[in-house]
Design a protein around this motif. Structure first.
Motif, PDB file in Angstrom:
ATOM      1  N   GLY A 375     -66.587   8.150  45.437  1.00  0.00           N
ATOM      2  CA  GLY A 375     -66.985   9.534  45.222  1.00  0.00           C
ATOM      3  C   GLY A 375     -66.702   9.997  43.811  1.00  0.00           C
ATOM      4  O   GLY A 375     -67.526  10.694  43.181  1.00  0.00           O
ATOM      5  N   TYR A 376     -65.547   9.636  43.266  1.00  0.00           N
ATOM      6  CA  TYR A 376     -65.187  10.060  41.912  1.00  0.00           C
ATOM      7  C   TYR A 376     -66.067   9.393  40.857  1.00  0.00           C
ATOM      8  O   TYR A 376     -66.482  10.027  39.883  1.00  0.00           O
ATOM      9  CB  TYR A 376     -63.710   9.759  41.648  1.00  0.00           C
ATOM     10  CG  TYR A 376     -62.789  10.843  42.170  1.00  0.00           C
ATOM     11  CD1 TYR A 376     -62.350  11.862  41.340  1.00  0.00           C
ATOM     12  CD2 TYR A 376     -62.396  10.867  43.505  1.00  0.00           C
ATOM     13  CE1 TYR A 376     -61.517  12.866  41.807  1.00  0.00           C
ATOM     14  CE2 TYR A 376     -61.568  11.867  43.989  1.00  0.00           C
ATOM     15  CZ  TYR A 376     -61.129  12.864  43.136  1.00  0.00           C
ATOM     16  OH  TYR A 376     -60.327  13.867  43.608  1.00  0.00           O
ATOM     17  N   THR A 377     -66.348   8.103  41.054  1.00  0.00           N
ATOM     18  CA  THR A 377     -67.204   7.402  40.097  1.00  0.00           C
ATOM     19  C   THR A 377     -68.604   8.005  40.068  1.00  0.00           C
ATOM     20  O   THR A 377     -69.188   8.195  38.992  1.00  0.00           O
ATOM     21  CB  THR A 377     -67.285   5.909  40.460  1.00  0.00           C
ATOM     22  OG1 THR A 377     -65.968   5.362  40.472  1.00  0.00           O
ATOM     23  CG2 THR A 377     -68.131   5.157  39.456  1.00  0.00           C
ATOM     24  N   ALA A 378     -69.135   8.307  41.239  1.00  0.00           N
ATOM     25  CA  ALA A 378     -70.460   8.931  41.295  1.00  0.00           C
ATOM     26  C   ALA A 378     -70.445  10.301  40.622  1.00  0.00           C
ATOM     27  O   ALA A 378     -71.383  10.671  39.903  1.00  0.00           O
ATOM     28  CB  ALA A 378     -70.913   9.067  42.756  1.00  0.00           C
ATOM     29  N   ALA A 379     -69.383  11.053  40.832  1.00  0.00           N
ATOM     30  CA  ALA A 379     -69.317  12.419  40.313  1.00  0.00           C
ATOM     31  C   ALA A 379     -69.289  12.456  38.791  1.00  0.00           C
ATOM     32  O   ALA A 379     -70.028  13.223  38.162  1.00  0.00           O
ATOM     33  CB  ALA A 379     -68.087  13.124  40.882  1.00  0.00           C
ATOM     34  N   ILE A 380     -68.433  11.628  38.155  1.00  0.00           N
ATOM     35  CA  ILE A 380     -68.326  11.694  36.695  1.00  0.00           C
ATOM     36  C   ILE A 380     -69.602  11.218  36.027  1.00  0.00           C
ATOM     37  O   ILE A 380     -70.044  11.783  35.013  1.00  0.00           O
ATOM     38  CB  ILE A 380     -67.108  10.892  36.185  1.00  0.00           C
ATOM     39  CG1 ILE A 380     -66.851  11.190  34.707  1.00  0.00           C
ATOM     40  CG2 ILE A 380     -67.275   9.408  36.424  1.00  0.00           C
ATOM     41  CD1 ILE A 380     -66.461  12.607  34.399  1.00  0.00           C
ATOM     42  N   ASN A 381     -70.240  10.188  36.590  1.00  0.00           N
ATOM     43  CA  ASN A 381     -71.495   9.713  35.998  1.00  0.00           C
ATOM     44  C   ASN A 381     -72.598  10.750  36.159  1.00  0.00           C
ATOM     45  O   ASN A 381     -73.392  10.986  35.232  1.00  0.00           O
ATOM     46  CB  ASN A 381     -71.900   8.383  36.631  1.00  0.00           C
ATOM     47  CG  ASN A 381     -71.188   7.200  36.013  1.00  0.00           C
ATOM     48  OD1 ASN A 381     -71.524   6.771  34.916  1.00  0.00           O
ATOM     49  ND2 ASN A 381     -70.185   6.679  36.709  1.00  0.00           N
ATOM     50  N   SER A 382     -72.661  11.388  37.316  1.00  0.00           N
ATOM     51  CA  SER A 382     -73.695  12.405  37.545  1.00  0.00           C
ATOM     52  C   SER A 382     -73.502  13.599  36.622  1.00  0.00           C
ATOM     53  O   SER A 382     -74.461  14.112  36.033  1.00  0.00           O
ATOM     54  CB  SER A 382     -73.658  12.865  39.007  1.00  0.00           C
ATOM     55  OG  SER A 382     -73.977  11.810  39.881  1.00  0.00           O
TER      56      SER A 382
END
Length: 499
Positions: A375-382
């Motif tokens: 979830g965190y990886t998706a959030a920062i990239n988005s």
């Protein structure tokens, strides 16, 4: 005549050839080193933080660090959120995560940035995407501007060209680079006289101490600080070293084991606070004494210690006897809920996992990490590649492998040194009477146990009247629990306002 002419020509050619061989060959032209043009993107936003509507700019950009000869060495990415209109006297807080090798995604998208990823708050895994990226009213933007720093080898930050990793991957080298970025940001934004706060999580607390030493202790170009935020603290590495012969880690981990046993119903007490205080006193008193006696511990005393240890850890006396009254965290994760076929987490022992089987000595993996990382990886990239407009084909390094190459030496000591950066904080407190330290700890954190933080910061030379502790009913990243994110940001707001 023709023959004689050819002979003369041959002599001339031979002479020219000899001269050519005597002349040094022309050196090949040096390959032109391409300069990295720093990318800087600024966008405008607004949001409600701490009950106030705030207009702010978001600037994500690269700061280029160069050597003395002008050679570019590293591109360090910062993400700055600044209230508009700008106020040169407003506080500014510089934040980073840990690892070493961890990007600032955790603090930025979990706790203090204007947006956060909404993952389950009750110690369940984050599942599959899409993950909600929502407004974060708990962001600190109502009381301070915020600059998130990704040191080299983390986030989108990277080394340039043939830069030797040794120039940046180490306690002191890393701290120098971060201190350089902070000074550069103060220069570029006219903020030298702003109240300043510095903070990090996990190894980021180690980094905080090392950076303070660079900002206030190593040069005449001092950057005075108002406060240091230590979130999930690790300063004295002996306190958590699970090394044979080191008794200290058994002492500092025991209160965390007690909190975990109580949480999972393996112990009884009216409250976590009361139980961990009892565990503290047992750990630092009778248990420490017993451990120091080693094999000279009398049988009667051993029996009494084993009974109390079972009460606090939730583990059976037979197991404790087999472990010689010394249970490492790894064994505890596996043994506590073995009868249920479950393991508990390292970063947050509220989380449970299920291994391939229940026969092993330690868990297959940490359910409190794999339960939240996607979830965190998706959030920062988005967020960074979308609304903030950062353009790169680099992968964002949430957790990179640079820790394998880390230089753990400080003060010229070798790799077997007793690593403790807490004295840096003691020096800073003694030499800056306006400096205060905020310590935030989760009860269920085994990566940086709360009792180890208390131990490290209670040593000689550290003024106790300017160190304040706050505790949370969660683990290493206490902000994943909604109630604790609210409490953490409320506590830090009060800390910043009381400067």
């Amino acid at each position: 005549m023709l023959f004689r002419g050819l002979t003369a020509l041959a002599l001339v050619l031979a002479a020219n050839s000899a001269v050519a061989q005597d002349k040094p060959a022309d050196k090949p032209a040096a390959a032109k080193v391409e300069k990295v043009a720093p990318q800087v993107r600024t966008t405008r936003h607004s949001g409600n933080f701490g009950g106030q509507k705030i207009n702010y700019s978001a600037t994500i950009g690269e700061t280029i660090i160069s050597g003395d000869d002008g050679t570019q060495k590293a591109a360090i990415v910062t993400t700055a959120y600044v209230k508009e209109p700008r106020d040169p006297n407003r506080p500014v807080t510089f934040l980073f995560n840990g690892g070493p090798g961890s990007g600032s995604v955790w603090l930025q998208m979990g706790a203090f940035g204007p947006k956060r990823v909404a993952i389950p708050s009750d110690a369940r895994d984050d599942g599959a995407p899409p993950y909600p990226i929502v407004d974060n009213p708990d962001s600190l933007l109502d009381v301070t501007d915020i600059v998130f720093i990704d040191p080299p080898g983390t986030g989108f930050s990277h080394l340039i060209g043939k830069t030797d990793p040794k120039e940046f991957y180490g306690i002191t080298a890393d701290a120098k680079a971060v201190a350089t970025v902070i000074r550069r940001w103060l220069n570029d934004n006219g903020r030298w006289n702003s109240p300043k706060f510095l903070g990090g999580e996990s190894y980021g607390t180690t980094r905080s101490a090392a950076v303070v030493n660079q900002l206030e202790g190593e040069t005449f170009n001092d950057v005075g600080l108002n406060g240091i935020l230590l979130i999930s603290t690790v300063l004295d590495f002996a306190a958590g070293a699970d090394t044979q012969g080191n008794e200290l880690s058994y002492i500092t981990n025991l209160p965390s084991m007690a909190a975990t046993a109580l949480y999972h119903g393996k112990a009884t007490s009216p409250s976590v606070e009361q139980f961990v205080e009892e565990a503290r006193q047992f750990a630092i008193g009778p248990y420490a004494t017993a451990l120091l006696k080693g094999q000279k511990l009398p049988a009667e005393e051993r029996t009494a210690i084993r009974t109390q240890l079972s009460r606090f850890t939730g583990l059976g006396e037979a197991y404790l006897e087999a472990a010689d009254l010394r249970v490492t965290p790894g064994r505890f994760y596996k043994e506590l809920l073995r009868d249920r076929g479950q393991t508990v987490g390292r970063l947050d022992s509220r989380y449970t996992g299920k291994d391939y089987d229940s026969a092993g000595e330690t868990p297959d993996n940490d359910p409190s990490f794999y339960g939240i990382d996607a979830g965190y990886t998706a959030a920062i990239n988005s967020w960074a590649r979308g609304p903030l407009g950062f353009v790169t084909d680099r992968e964002y390094q949430s957790i990179s492998g640079i820790g394998r190459d880390w230089d753990w030496r400080i003060g010229g000591r070798d790799t077997n040194a007793y690593l403790n950066v807490a004295p840096y904080l003691g020096t800073a407190l003694r030499e800056n009477r306006g400096l205060r330290i905020f310590v935030g700890q989760g009860y269920y954190d085994f990566a940086t146990p709360f009792f180890a933080a208390e131990y490290a910061l209670s040593r000689t030379g550290i003024p106790q009247d300017r160190v304040e502790y706050h505790y949370y009913h969660s683990g290493h990243m206490m902000y994943v629990r909604d109630e604790d994110r609210v409490k953490l940001t409320r506590d830090i707001r009060a800390f910043i306002r009381s400067r």
